[in-house]
Design an enzyme around this catalytic site. Structure first.
Site, PDB file in Angstrom:
ATOM      1  N   HIS A 149       0.844  -1.207   0.000  1.00 44.04           N
ATOM      2  CA  HIS A 149       0.000   0.000   0.000  1.00 44.04           C
ATOM      3  C   HIS A 149       0.873   1.247   0.000  1.00 44.04           C
ATOM      4  CE1 HIS A 149      -2.972   3.006   1.206  1.00 44.04           C
ATOM      5  NE2 HIS A 149      -2.212   3.295   2.259  1.00 44.04           N
ATOM      6  N   ASP A 172       6.724  22.031 -26.272  1.00 47.26           N
ATOM      7  CA  ASP A 172       6.648  20.677 -25.700  1.00 47.26           C
ATOM      8  C   ASP A 172       7.710  20.588 -24.612  1.00 47.26           C
ATOM      9  OD1 ASP A 172       6.572  17.767 -25.343  1.00 47.26           O
ATOM     10  OD2 ASP A 172       5.522  17.719 -27.245  1.00 47.26           O
ATOM     11  N   TRP A 184       7.112   0.114   3.956  1.00 48.57           N
ATOM     12  CA  TRP A 184       7.597   0.859   2.784  1.00 48.57           C
ATOM     13  C   TRP A 184       8.997   1.423   3.011  1.00 48.57           C
ATOM     14  CZ3 TRP A 184       8.879   5.905   1.205  1.00 48.57           C
ATOM     15  CH2 TRP A 184       8.841   6.871   2.214  1.00 48.57           C
ATOM     16  N   SER A 233      12.973   6.302 -13.782  1.00 46.68           N
ATOM     17  CA  SER A 233      11.901   7.064 -14.435  1.00 46.68           C
ATOM     18  C   SER A 233      11.782   8.465 -13.821  1.00 46.68           C
ATOM     19  CB  SER A 233      10.586   6.304 -14.291  1.00 46.68           C
ATOM     20  OG  SER A 233       9.501   7.128 -14.572  1.00 46.68           O
ATOM     21  N   SER A 234      11.819   8.525 -12.489  1.00 48.91           N
ATOM     22  CA  SER A 234      11.680   9.818 -11.804  1.00 48.91           C
ATOM     23  C   SER A 234      12.838  10.745 -12.142  1.00 48.91           C
ATOM     24  CB  SER A 234      11.661   9.638 -10.288  1.00 48.91           C
ATOM     25  OG  SER A 234      10.516   8.976  -9.904  1.00 48.91           O
ATOM     26  N   HIS A 243      13.388  11.877   3.527  1.00 49.29           N
ATOM     27  CA  HIS A 243      12.795  13.149   3.923  1.00 49.29           C
ATOM     28  C   HIS A 243      12.614  14.111   2.756  1.00 49.29           C
ATOM     29  CE1 HIS A 243      10.767  15.398   6.883  1.00 49.29           C
ATOM     30  NE2 HIS A 243      11.272  16.464   6.303  1.00 49.29           N
ATOM     31  N   GLU A 265      12.023  13.175  -0.094  1.00 45.85           N
ATOM     32  CA  GLU A 265      10.906  12.536  -0.802  1.00 45.85           C
ATOM     33  C   GLU A 265       9.555  13.101  -0.329  1.00 45.85           C
ATOM     34  OE1 GLU A 265      10.519  10.548  -3.254  1.00 45.85           O
ATOM     35  OE2 GLU A 265       8.467   9.833  -2.961  1.00 45.85           O
ATOM     36  N   TYR A 322       8.977  16.055   0.624  1.00 47.22           N
ATOM     37  CA  TYR A 322       8.775  17.368  -0.005  1.00 47.22           C
ATOM     38  C   TYR A 322       8.624  17.250  -1.504  1.00 47.22           C
ATOM     39  CZ  TYR A 322       9.355  19.041   4.593  1.00 47.22           C
ATOM     40  OH  TYR A 322       9.137  19.236   5.916  1.00 47.22           O
ATOM     41  N   SER A 357      -1.344  27.464  -4.962  1.00 48.79           N
ATOM     42  CA  SER A 357      -1.002  28.872  -5.202  1.00 48.79           C
ATOM     43  C   SER A 357      -1.598  29.384  -6.517  1.00 48.79           C
ATOM     44  CB  SER A 357       0.522  29.048  -5.234  1.00 48.79           C
ATOM     45  OG  SER A 357       1.075  28.608  -4.020  1.00 48.79           O
ATOM     46  N   HIS A 383      15.454  13.022  12.113  1.00 49.18           N
ATOM     47  CA  HIS A 383      14.325  13.141  13.054  1.00 49.18           C
ATOM     48  C   HIS A 383      13.407  11.916  12.941  1.00 49.18           C
ATOM     49  CE1 HIS A 383      12.055  15.738   9.857  1.00 49.18           C
ATOM     50  NE2 HIS A 383      11.814  14.474   9.663  1.00 49.18           N
ATOM     51  N   HIS A 384      13.623  11.092  11.912  1.00 49.76           N
ATOM     52  CA  HIS A 384      12.893   9.825  11.812  1.00 49.76           C
ATOM     53  C   HIS A 384      13.554   8.744  12.666  1.00 49.76           C
ATOM     54  CE1 HIS A 384      10.410  11.116   8.335  1.00 49.76           C
ATOM     55  NE2 HIS A 384      11.459  11.856   8.049  1.00 49.76           N
ATOM     56  N   THR A 403       7.179  27.165   5.834  1.00 46.99           N
ATOM     57  CA  THR A 403       5.839  26.597   5.610  1.00 46.99           C
ATOM     58  C   THR A 403       4.779  27.562   6.145  1.00 46.99           C
ATOM     59  OG1 THR A 403       6.872  24.447   5.980  1.00 46.99           O
ATOM     60  CG2 THR A 403       4.488  24.478   5.818  1.00 46.99           C
ATOM     61  N   LYS A 421       4.066  30.289   3.753  1.00 49.03           N
ATOM     62  CA  LYS A 421       3.156  29.868   2.683  1.00 49.03           C
ATOM     63  C   LYS A 421       1.703  29.924   3.150  1.00 49.03           C
ATOM     64  CE  LYS A 421       6.020  27.124  -0.282  1.00 49.03           C
ATOM     65  NZ  LYS A 421       5.528  27.754  -1.491  1.00 49.03           N
ATOM     66  N   ARG A 445       1.818   0.989  15.027  1.00 53.88           N
ATOM     67  CA  ARG A 445       1.441   0.865  13.617  1.00 53.88           C
ATOM     68  C   ARG A 445       1.829  -0.533  13.127  1.00 53.88           C
ATOM     69  NH1 ARG A 445       6.032   4.504  10.506  1.00 53.88           N
ATOM     70  NH2 ARG A 445       4.824   3.905   8.693  1.00 53.88           N
TER      71      ARG A 445
END
Lengths: 537, 40
Positions: free
Chosen positions: A79, A108, A144, A172-173, A256, A258, A260, A271, A305-306, A331, A334, A453
């Protein structure tokens, strides 16, 4: 040179696409590829969503109801992987493909053939990932985040297929990111300065830099996993002199940024939508650009921090805690700017605006719970509980996914030349926004009460909130049936749209025909047009 | 894409160089991850 000019003026720019399946396989057109990305990501969203429904069905009541714990772990792992790499990221690449060339006045993407390749790798990677369910030992079941040694020493054989799929997805990314950087930097209309660019383009440009810096780190991590599993190395194996905690450092150095990668383009979308429906220019355009860049920079220096519970020194904890707190500043800029844009605006609440306003509110909830998790001493209590699950679903579902749905409603008229059913879209919005909160808000309470979890069974004291959460989950899942109907109904039966269907909309894409033609901006837009359509005019 | 003028052709050539530069950076980061990180 003369020949080139002569060829250039020969008039074939109104030819349409090829017909049939080959159009989609061979296409190098950014609009076709954008469409492919969006339908692919929607398919993956439904598959990942089906896994989520199975997870919530198992958690409806305490005790094992429907599946073995091992299969439950496979579902949670897949998932997460499918939603992150198959749904959210490709959806933003799809939006980028459709919109960036039109927004910067380019004909293009800069490298159209590579663009085709970037997309067509994805379905194969997705298929490889999903095929692991049918392999001996089942699909990967290590979450994951695939921490070693669960993903190396103790993982099923299918993990090698997972590694190959992650390599392909990363490849690909990276190609997609390179294409966007080259398009924005080199193919932008000559009269468009960087600070004229729409916010969606800015946020995607900065996201591309994050992708270039982060995705190869992920590729490195899975390559080391591969050699640890098959070639006798010991990068993450303590018995051979390696270090399992090293895996976590490398993973989160990717992981991390990722986060963002999945939220900066969302900031760009919002925006655009808020100024349109507030009928005011975006408040603080430059500060939005600088805030996005600041968030991107900070995202590289907060990864541990993870990992507060890995036994790092107190000085390390303090550094990562304070660095994390810093992210709240840009943040906050924003959120302040979005609210200031709405302040005293002539607001109306069509579907895209409803999604955008609820994004601001709900994403902020996810941001605040992120701050709570970033406080090192408090994280000892929250770590690996449902509080974390609630936090990142508020950020990724009511943040990233919300902005994607907002973007689909906002730009659907430009993509299809038709209007969607506004009444049904509003019903869908309220259905989704209520059910998503019923689904995820109780998970905060479960986490604070100590429910871990990634477990298929739980103590009796967690039963009530889990029941409520599952009911919300089923209702939220069902809302996507209505979303599918609204989009297909728009494509087939929608009323013709105007070229600029939203009164307050600004941007070069709205100067095109009601349905953007197959090729747009063969001639770059003029300075006057760029200024007229600028977000800060 | 067929109806592109010379200036756009030049921009596209510049884009190829940009792509190569960032491709090299990505490969560099990949190699650095494997070579540098594990050796501290």
């Amino acid at each position: 040179m003369t020949t080139a000019t002569a060829t250039a003026t020969h008039e074939d720019h109104h030819h349409g696409p090829e017909s049939g399946l080959m159009r989609w396989i061979k296409t190098t057109n950014h609009k076709d590829i954008g469409t492919l990305y969006l339908w692919f990501s929607f398919t993956m969203l439904l598959i990942g969503g089906a896994f989520a429904m199975a997870i919530r069905a198992e958690l409806l009541q305490p005790g094992l109801q429907l599946m073995e714990p091992q299969f439950f772990n496979q579902l949670t792992t897949m998932h997460g992987l499918i939603m992150v790499f198959g749904a959210i990221m490709p959806a933003f690449v799809g939006l980028g493909n459709w919109l960036i060339p039109m927004m910067v006045g380019a004909p293009d993407m800069a490298l159209p053939r590579m663009n085709n390749w970037s997309f067509w790798i994805l379905p194969f990677a997705g298929a490889i990932l999903l095929s692991t369910f049918f392999m001996e030992g089942g699909a990967p079941a290590f979450g994951w985040t695939f921490y070693a040694p669960l993903s190396t020493t103790f993982a099923p054989d299918s993990t090698d297929f997972f590694i190959f799929a992650v390599h392909l997805l990363g490849f690909s990314s990276i190609m997609g990111a390179i294409n966007i950087i080259a398009t924005v930097l080199n193919m932008r209309a000559p009269d468009m300065k960087l600070m004229d660019m729409p916010l969606f383009v800015w946020t995607w440009l900065i996201t591309s830099f994050l992708l270039i810096g982060a995705m190869p780190v992920l590729a490195g991590a899975v390559t080391m996993m591969l050699t640890d599993r098959n070639f006798g190395t010991s990068f993450f194996d303590a018995t051979g002199g390696g270090d399992p905690v090293l895996f976590q450092h490398i993973f989160w150095f990717f992981g991390h940024p990722e986060v963002y990668i999945m939220i900066l383009p969302a900031f760009g979308v919002v925006s655009h939508i808020i100024p349109t429906f507030a009928r005011k220019p975006l408040f603080g355009y430059s500060s939005m650009v600088y805030a996005t860049a600041s968030i991107a920079f900070l995202s590289y220096i907060v990864w541990a921090h993870h990992m507060f519970l890995t036994g790092m020194p107190v000085a390390g904890e303090l550094y990562f805690m304070y660095a994390t707190m810093l992210i709240a500043v840009p943040t906050g800029v924003k959120v302040f700017n979005w609210i200031s844009t709405m302040w005293r605006g002539s607001m109306s609440f069509e579907a895209p605006m409803l999604w955008a306003v609820s994004f601001v509110f709900l994403f902020t909830i996810g941001g605040f719970s992120g701050l709570m998790l970033g406080i090192a001493p408090a994280d000892i209590q929250y770590h690996d509980t449902y509080f974390v699950v609630a936090h990142f679903h508020y950020v990724l579902v009511t943040g990233a996914l919300w902005s994607i749905i907002a973007a689909v409603f906002y730009w659907l008229p430009k993509w299809t030349g038709k209007m969607y059913n506004e009444k049904l879209a509003k019903v869908h919005f309220w259905w989704a926004v209520i059910s998503v909160n019923v689904l995820f808000f109780p998970q905060h309470f479960l986490g604070l009460a100590g429910m871990p979890r990634r477990i298929p069974d739980y103590s009796l004291q967690f039963a009530d909130f889990n029941f409520v959460s599952s009911i919300g989950g089923f209702a939220f899942g069902a809302s996507f049936i209505l979303l599918t109907y609204i989009v297909i109904d728009c494509i087939r039966n929608g009323a013709p749209a105007k070229a600029r269907p939203w009164e307050g909309a600004k941007g070069l894409e709205w100067t095109l025909e009601p349905k953007a033609q197959y090729h747009s901006f063969s001639t770059p837009p003029s300075r006057k047009l760029i200024e007229q359509e600028s977000q800060h005019s | 894409m067929e109806n592109i003028n010379n200036a756009q052709k030049e921009r596209q050539n510049a884009a190829k160089i940009t792509a190569i530069v960032f491709g090299v950076i990505a490969i560099g980061v990949f190699i650095a991850t494997i070579v540098l990180f594990p050796n501290g």
